[in-house]
Design a protein around this motif. Structure first.
Motif, PDB file in Angstrom:
ATOM      1  N   ASN A  54      69.604  24.143  57.085  1.00  0.00           N
ATOM      2  CA  ASN A  54      68.391  24.481  56.946  1.00  0.00           C
ATOM      3  C   ASN A  54      68.203  25.002  55.733  1.00  0.00           C
ATOM      4  N   LYS A  55      68.986  25.709  54.923  1.00  0.00           N
ATOM      5  CA  LYS A  55      68.882  26.411  53.595  1.00  0.00           C
ATOM      6  C   LYS A  55      69.093  25.386  52.560  1.00  0.00           C
ATOM      7  N   ASN A  56      69.935  24.163  52.832  1.00  0.00           N
ATOM      8  CA  ASN A  56      69.954  22.992  51.810  1.00  0.00           C
ATOM      9  C   ASN A  56      68.711  22.315  51.832  1.00  0.00           C
ATOM     10  N   VAL A  57      68.410  22.056  53.109  1.00  0.00           N
ATOM     11  CA  VAL A  57      66.863  21.383  53.203  1.00  0.00           C
ATOM     12  C   VAL A  57      65.740  21.892  52.465  1.00  0.00           C
ATOM     13  N   LEU A  58      65.740  23.272  52.785  1.00  0.00           N
ATOM     14  CA  LEU A  58      64.612  24.194  52.125  1.00  0.00           C
ATOM     15  C   LEU A  58      64.775  24.174  50.795  1.00  0.00           C
ATOM     16  N   GLN A  60      66.007  21.898  48.670  1.00  0.00           N
ATOM     17  CA  GLN A  60      65.385  20.585  48.077  1.00  0.00           C
ATOM     18  C   GLN A  60      64.137  20.588  48.473  1.00  0.00           C
ATOM     19  N   LEU A  61      63.579  20.953  49.365  1.00  0.00           N
ATOM     20  CA  LEU A  61      61.985  20.995  49.242  1.00  0.00           C
ATOM     21  C   LEU A  61      61.358  22.014  48.596  1.00  0.00           C
ATOM     22  N   LEU A  62      61.893  23.190  48.365  1.00  0.00           N
ATOM     23  CA  LEU A  62      61.242  23.959  47.226  1.00  0.00           C
ATOM     24  C   LEU A  62      61.420  23.455  45.883  1.00  0.00           C
ATOM     25  N   ILE A  63      62.215  22.906  45.508  1.00  0.00           N
ATOM     26  CA  ILE A  63      62.398  22.096  44.167  1.00  0.00           C
ATOM     27  C   ILE A  63      61.472  21.108  43.874  1.00  0.00           C
ATOM     28  N   GLU A  64      61.359  20.476  45.299  1.00  0.00           N
ATOM     29  CA  GLU A  64      60.187  19.250  45.073  1.00  0.00           C
ATOM     30  C   GLU A  64      58.897  19.970  44.920  1.00  0.00           C
ATOM     31  N   LEU A  65      58.565  20.804  45.638  1.00  0.00           N
ATOM     32  CA  LEU A  65      57.113  21.504  45.844  1.00  0.00           C
ATOM     33  C   LEU A  65      57.002  21.962  44.471  1.00  0.00           C
ATOM     34  N   HIS A  66      58.065  22.879  43.905  1.00  0.00           N
ATOM     35  CA  HIS A  66      57.798  23.380  42.770  1.00  0.00           C
ATOM     36  C   HIS A  66      57.315  22.423  41.627  1.00  0.00           C
ATOM     37  N   GLN A  67      58.058  21.164  41.797  1.00  0.00           N
ATOM     38  CA  GLN A  67      58.038  20.307  40.716  1.00  0.00           C
ATOM     39  C   GLN A  67      56.277  19.609  40.740  1.00  0.00           C
ATOM     40  N   THR A  68      56.018  19.660  42.152  1.00  0.00           N
ATOM     41  CA  THR A  68      54.748  18.926  42.294  1.00  0.00           C
ATOM     42  C   THR A  68      53.692  20.232  42.092  1.00  0.00           C
ATOM     43  N   LEU A  87      44.396  11.705  47.104  1.00  0.00           N
ATOM     44  CA  LEU A  87      44.313  12.317  48.371  1.00  0.00           C
ATOM     45  C   LEU A  87      45.913  12.213  49.005  1.00  0.00           C
ATOM     46  N   ASP A  88      46.360  11.124  48.886  1.00  0.00           N
ATOM     47  CA  ASP A  88      47.903  11.085  49.308  1.00  0.00           C
ATOM     48  C   ASP A  88      49.111  11.775  48.867  1.00  0.00           C
ATOM     49  N   GLN A  89      48.774  11.938  47.629  1.00  0.00           N
ATOM     50  CA  GLN A  89      49.504  13.116  46.792  1.00  0.00           C
ATOM     51  C   GLN A  89      49.256  14.689  47.391  1.00  0.00           C
ATOM     52  N   LEU A  90      48.145  14.684  47.641  1.00  0.00           N
ATOM     53  CA  LEU A  90      47.851  16.350  48.106  1.00  0.00           C
ATOM     54  C   LEU A  90      48.129  16.464  49.615  1.00  0.00           C
ATOM     55  N   GLN A  91      48.078  15.543  50.301  1.00  0.00           N
ATOM     56  CA  GLN A  91      48.428  15.472  51.805  1.00  0.00           C
ATOM     57  C   GLN A  91      49.948  15.458  51.759  1.00  0.00           C
ATOM     58  N   TYR A  92      50.786  15.002  50.723  1.00  0.00           N
ATOM     59  CA  TYR A  92      52.162  15.077  50.941  1.00  0.00           C
ATOM     60  C   TYR A  92      52.785  16.617  50.614  1.00  0.00           C
ATOM     61  N   THR A  93      51.887  17.180  49.626  1.00  0.00           N
ATOM     62  CA  THR A  93      52.080  18.324  49.148  1.00  0.00           C
ATOM     63  C   THR A  93      51.744  19.377  50.190  1.00  0.00           C
ATOM     64  N   ASN A  94      50.946  18.932  51.027  1.00  0.00           N
ATOM     65  CA  ASN A  94      50.692  20.072  52.230  1.00  0.00           C
ATOM     66  C   ASN A  94      51.447  19.737  53.188  1.00  0.00           C
ATOM     67  N   SER A  95      51.991  18.696  53.691  1.00  0.00           N
ATOM     68  CA  SER A  95      53.327  18.323  54.538  1.00  0.00           C
ATOM     69  C   SER A  95      54.564  18.997  54.139  1.00  0.00           C
ATOM     70  N   VAL A  96      54.693  19.051  52.797  1.00  0.00           N
ATOM     71  CA  VAL A  96      55.734  19.659  52.231  1.00  0.00           C
ATOM     72  C   VAL A  96      55.908  21.151  52.447  1.00  0.00           C
ATOM     73  N   GLN A  97      54.635  21.780  52.264  1.00  0.00           N
ATOM     74  CA  GLN A  97      54.621  23.217  52.478  1.00  0.00           C
ATOM     75  C   GLN A  97      54.526  23.464  53.960  1.00  0.00           C
ATOM     76  N   ASP A  98      54.192  22.744  54.789  1.00  0.00           N
ATOM     77  CA  ASP A  98      54.266  22.943  56.172  1.00  0.00           C
ATOM     78  C   ASP A  98      55.728  22.770  56.510  1.00  0.00           C
ATOM     79  N   LYS A  99      56.472  21.680  56.141  1.00  0.00           N
ATOM     80  CA  LYS A  99      57.963  21.552  56.466  1.00  0.00           C
ATOM     81  C   LYS A  99      58.714  22.767  55.689  1.00  0.00           C
TER      82      LYS A  99
END
Length: 184
Positions: A54-58, A60-68, A87-99
């Motif tokens: 979970n930490k590894n996935v987190l 990766q997601l934080l890196i991706e979220l930081h980049q966006t 809008l798709d990009q915003l939705q993706y960012t929100n889904s990454v934050q939720d994840k």
């Protein structure tokens, strides 16, 4: 005296059998505790691996979220071909934050379970040590009972030898008296 001796020997044998059964029960409890400890250790190892995954996935997601997040909404809007992609990009960012939130909650839950399992492991280890101490004490009692029984048997053999000597002496006296009676 023979009946009393038989009763004493029977009591020792009964106590010895009882102690042997107690030893078997303690050994079984120790084996069960060992199995529980092994299972708890496996669960702890799985939980640690789960947390690490979970930490590894987190990460990766934080890196991706930081980049966006480094891209402002204006840059995002200008970088997309149309409003739909924005809008798709915003939705993706929100889904990454939720994840990310969900994974953080999973890590917290897994850590809580891990701590509980480690407490259980500590309890089981203490229980095992107590059982081993009880087993040693019971084995000591068994040894003592066997020694007491052997002392009683040794003592009895000594008394029996004395009675045998008295019997031989009495028989010799009786033979001597019978010989005197015959002579008379």
């Amino acid at each position: 005296q023979a009946a009393s001796l038989k009763n004493e020997v029977f009591l020792f044998e009964t106590q010895i059998k009882s102690i042997e059964l107690q030893i078997q029960a303690k050994e079984t409890q120790i084996e069960d505790t060992n199995l529980q400890i092994t299972e708890l250790q496996r669960q702890i190892d799985r939980r640690k691996a789960e947390i690490q995954d979970n930490k590894n996935v987190l990460k990766q997601l934080l890196i991706e979220l930081h980049q966006t997040d480094n891209n402002s909404f204006i840059q995002l809007m200008l970088g997309t071909a149309d409003f739909s992609n924005f809008l798709d990009q915003l939705q993706y960012t929100n889904s990454v934050q939720d994840k990310v939130y969900q994974i953080v909650q999973n890590i917290k839950s897994a850590k809580n379970k891990l701590e509980a399992q480690q407490v259980n492991l500590t309890v089981e280890l203490r229980k095992q040590e107590e059982l081993k101490d009880q087993l040693k004490l019971t084995q000591g009692n068994l040894t003592q009972q066997r020694q007491d029984k052997q002392r009683l048997l040794d003592k009895t053999k000594g008394i029996e030898k004395n009675y045998q000597k008295l019997l031989v002496s009495s028989q010799a006296d009786q033979a001597s008296l019978e010989a005197e009676i015959n002579d008379l």
